[in-house]
Design a protein around this motif. Structure first.
Motif, short mmCIF file in Angstrom:
data_model
loop_
_atom_site.label_atom_id
_atom_site.label_comp_id
_atom_site.label_asym_id
_atom_site.label_seq_id
_atom_site.Cartn_x
_atom_site.Cartn_y
_atom_site.Cartn_z
N ILE A 223 0.85 -1.20 0.00
CA ILE A 223 0.00 0.00 0.00
C ILE A 223 0.88 1.24 0.00
O ILE A 223 0.64 2.20 -0.74
N LYS A 224 1.91 1.22 0.82
CA LYS A 224 2.83 2.38 0.93
C LYS A 224 3.53 2.61 -0.41
O LYS A 224 3.63 3.74 -0.89
N THR A 225 4.00 1.53 -1.02
CA THR A 225 4.70 1.64 -2.32
C THR A 225 3.75 2.21 -3.37
O THR A 225 4.11 3.10 -4.15
N LEU A 226 2.51 1.71 -3.37
CA LEU A 226 1.51 2.19 -4.32
C LEU A 226 1.18 3.65 -4.04
O LEU A 226 1.09 4.47 -4.96
N HIS B 264 -2.73 8.20 -10.50
CA HIS B 264 -4.17 8.48 -10.36
C HIS B 264 -5.04 7.22 -10.33
O HIS B 264 -6.01 7.13 -9.62
N GLU B 265 -4.66 6.22 -11.10
CA GLU B 265 -5.50 5.02 -11.17
C GLU B 265 -5.55 4.26 -9.87
O GLU B 265 -6.51 3.54 -9.59
N SER B 266 -4.51 4.41 -9.09
CA SER B 266 -4.47 3.64 -7.84
C SER B 266 -5.25 4.34 -6.74
O SER B 266 -5.54 3.75 -5.70
N ALA B 267 -5.60 5.61 -6.95
CA ALA B 267 -6.28 6.37 -5.91
C ALA B 267 -7.60 5.71 -5.52
O ALA B 267 -7.86 5.44 -4.35
N GLU B 268 -8.41 5.44 -6.54
CA GLU B 268 -9.73 4.87 -6.25
C GLU B 268 -9.58 3.48 -5.63
O GLU B 268 -10.34 3.11 -4.73
N PHE B 269 -8.62 2.75 -6.12
CA PHE B 269 -8.37 1.41 -5.59
C PHE B 269 -8.07 1.47 -4.09
O PHE B 269 -8.63 0.72 -3.30
N LEU B 270 -7.20 2.40 -3.71
CA LEU B 270 -6.83 2.50 -2.30
C LEU B 270 -7.99 2.99 -1.45
O LEU B 270 -8.19 2.53 -0.32
N PRO C 97 -4.69 -0.78 8.23
CA PRO C 97 -5.49 0.44 8.40
C PRO C 97 -4.64 1.69 8.57
O PRO C 97 -4.94 2.74 8.01
N ARG C 98 -3.54 1.56 9.34
CA ARG C 98 -2.70 2.74 9.56
C ARG C 98 -2.15 3.29 8.25
O ARG C 98 -2.17 4.48 7.98
N THR C 99 -1.64 2.38 7.42
CA THR C 99 -1.04 2.81 6.16
C THR C 99 -2.09 3.39 5.22
O THR C 99 -1.86 4.41 4.56
N LEU C 100 -3.26 2.77 5.17
CA LEU C 100 -4.33 3.30 4.32
C LEU C 100 -4.76 4.69 4.78
O LEU C 100 -4.92 5.60 3.97
N ILE C 101 -4.91 4.86 6.08
CA ILE C 101 -5.34 6.17 6.61
C ILE C 101 -4.33 7.25 6.21
O ILE C 101 -4.72 8.37 5.86
#
Lengths: 375, 125
Positions: free
Chosen positions: A233-236, A242-248, A265-269
């Motif tokens: 997640i961090k690498t992405l 832009h394409e990965s924004a919605e995915f995340l 959750p921490r990394t996503l937040i």
């Protein structure tokens, strides 16, 4: 017998003493000789390294050719010295000089040196061979199946080195398999995985989409440990594609609130303020407020406090005020830091009533110091 | 026309060799020291036209050298041009280098041609 010993006692003692003296002398001579040999070897090595260093500098500057370098290399030790010099330089320079260094690695004796190590039973030697292959221009593709096998071994140095070689020389499927094997190897450090992704991006000529697709593919598999998933997640997130924004964002909104580990959750937040849009911002914030600001993990609560400071929505203020009472210092710190981002909010005006002055002053001091350090 | 005097303060052997070779080949008068303490002393005594200064050095760092020179009332740092050379390229380090008087900041790994271009530009400025 006793009479004999008594009669010849002095002679026997002298013989024993002489023998001991002779043995000591031999040991001393042996030690001196070994030291002398070591010094001579070291001196010779130093002279050879000096000569080779000058030669390599002239070669990479384009003033001499490979043949002239090869003329001063005679024995295997010379190649080892040359490789030391090459390894030292490779990480410091870039551009045409680095390309010229790669030409040196194509010398036949060096290729043979590493090929023999690739077939040894020693894992470390195999790893060194794989790292060499990763830097080679004219790689022999017959090695690739074996190298790919090595990406799945438990020995981290070998699996990493083999993965590096596959990323440089393999096709897309092979690269994907090599990366997957590293993600599954928990003995491999995050930094090593990061290096592999950096190399992957370099090989793709900076085409972010390929790297984004491969990482998103891994994340969709849901096959990896929380720490590895967080790293993906961090690498992405850092690629900021832009394409990965919605995915995340979708990943954040869909994961269960209760998690066994805080990593995901921490990394996503951390990335939600970057990737949120006006359409999904409210939903994201709602999740942060209701599900994650009450997490049992302080690192998750801390991430929430930081994120709310970046979203800067008034609806977050009561949550941040409540977080000033958190038992963890860093949660309180980032809650305070985020609150003072809001217009009109002064630190002096938000002190919780029942907080000790000492505790509050410490927090205020840290926030003020942190704000001063921003360039 | 007299050759410009350059002092290279760099502890990494091969990097130093390469820079020395290329700069001497271009006709510059180049001296080399391998540690921070010798570098500081050399700067104060010889006052070179340009200093190529590595940040991570044995003894004292490149930043500490510049700090010392800045605080030395008997030394006018503005007379010396400085290029910083380092594997650290965080924004705060770059800022710090410029704040202490460096005119250029070259992160490693670097391309020699670019390095030479920047060096010539600094010397002309």
């Amino acid at each position: 017998m006793i009479d004999y010993l008594q009669t010849h006692a002095i002679t026997i003692m002298m013989v024993v003493v002489l023998m001991l003296a002779a043995i000591s002398a031999m040991v001393l001579i042996g030690a001196l000789y070994s030291r002398w040999i070591l010094n001579v070897t070291k001196r010779n090595r130093g002279r050879k390294k000096e000569k080779l260093s000058e030669c390599v500098i002239q070669f990479i500057s384009g003033d001499i050719e490979v043949d002239e370098v090869q003329q001063i290399i005679h024995v295997e030790e010379d190649y080892r010295i040359l490789l030391e010099i090459i390894n030292d330089l490779s990480s410091k320079i870039d551009g045409p000089e680095k390309e010229r260094i790669a030409d040196l690695l194509e010398m036949e004796p060096i290729k043979n040196y590493y090929t023999s190590r690739f077939y040894s039973k020693n894992r470390l030697e195999q790893a060194k061979a794989c790292l060499y292959f990763a830097r080679q221009k004219s790689f022999h593709y017959s090695f690739l199946p074996k190298v790919l096998e090595y990406t799945a071994v438990d020995y981290p140095m070998l699996s990493y080195a083999a993965a590096m070689a596959v990323i440089v020389h393999g096709n897309e499927d092979q690269k994907r398999k090599a990366l997957k094997n590293q993600l599954l190897n928990e003995d491999l450090s995050d930094q090593a995985i990061n290096d592999l992704f950096v190399e992957y991006q370099n090989i793709s000529d900076g085409e972010l989409k390929e790297e984004v697709d491969i990482i998103m593919g891994f994340l969709k598999e849901n096959s990896y440990s929380p720490a590895r998933t967080a790293l993906l997640i961090k690498t992405l997130g850092e690629l900021n594609y832009h394409e990965s924004a919605e995915f995340l964002v979708q990943k954040f909104l869909s994961i269960p609130a209760e998690q066994e580990y805080p990593d995901v959750p921490r990394t996503l937040i951390n990335y939600m303020p970057v990737f949120a849009t006006s359409e999904n911002e409210e939903e994201i914030l709602n999740r942060i407020h209701t599900d994650y600001s009450v997490s049992t993990f302080s690192s998750v609560r801390e991430a929430c406090a930081k994120a709310m400071g970046m979203f800067m929505k008034d609806v977050s203020k009561p949550i941040l005020m409540w977080m000033l009472y958190d038992k963890d210092f860093y949660v309180r710190f980032y809650a305070a830091k985020s609150l003072v981002q809001f217009p009109g909010v002064e630190l002096s005006s938000i002190k919780p009533e029942d907080m000790e002055d000492k505790m509050w002053n410490e927090l205020v001091g840290e926030v003020e110091m942190a704000n001063e350090q921003i360039y | 026309m007299s050759k410009e005097r350059i002092l290279l303060v760099e502890d990494e052997e091969m990097t130093a060799r390469l820079i020395l070779y290329r700069l001497k080949g271009l006709g510059y008068d180049v001296e080399h020291v391998k540690d921070g303490v010798s570098g500081l002393e050399k700067i104060k005594t010889t006052k070179p036209d340009l200093v190529v200064l590595d940040v991570m050095l044995p003894g004292i760092s490149g930043f500490e050298i510049l700090q010392d020179l800045e605080e030395d009332e008997d030394f006018d740092l503005s007379l010396i041009k400085v290029i910083m050379l380092t594997s650290k390229s965080r924004a705060e380090d770059v800022s710090r280098g410029f704040g202490l008087g460096a005119m250029e900041y070259v992160p490693k790994p670097f391309k020699m041609d670019e390095f030479i271009l920047r060096l010539k530009r600094v010397l002309k400025s």
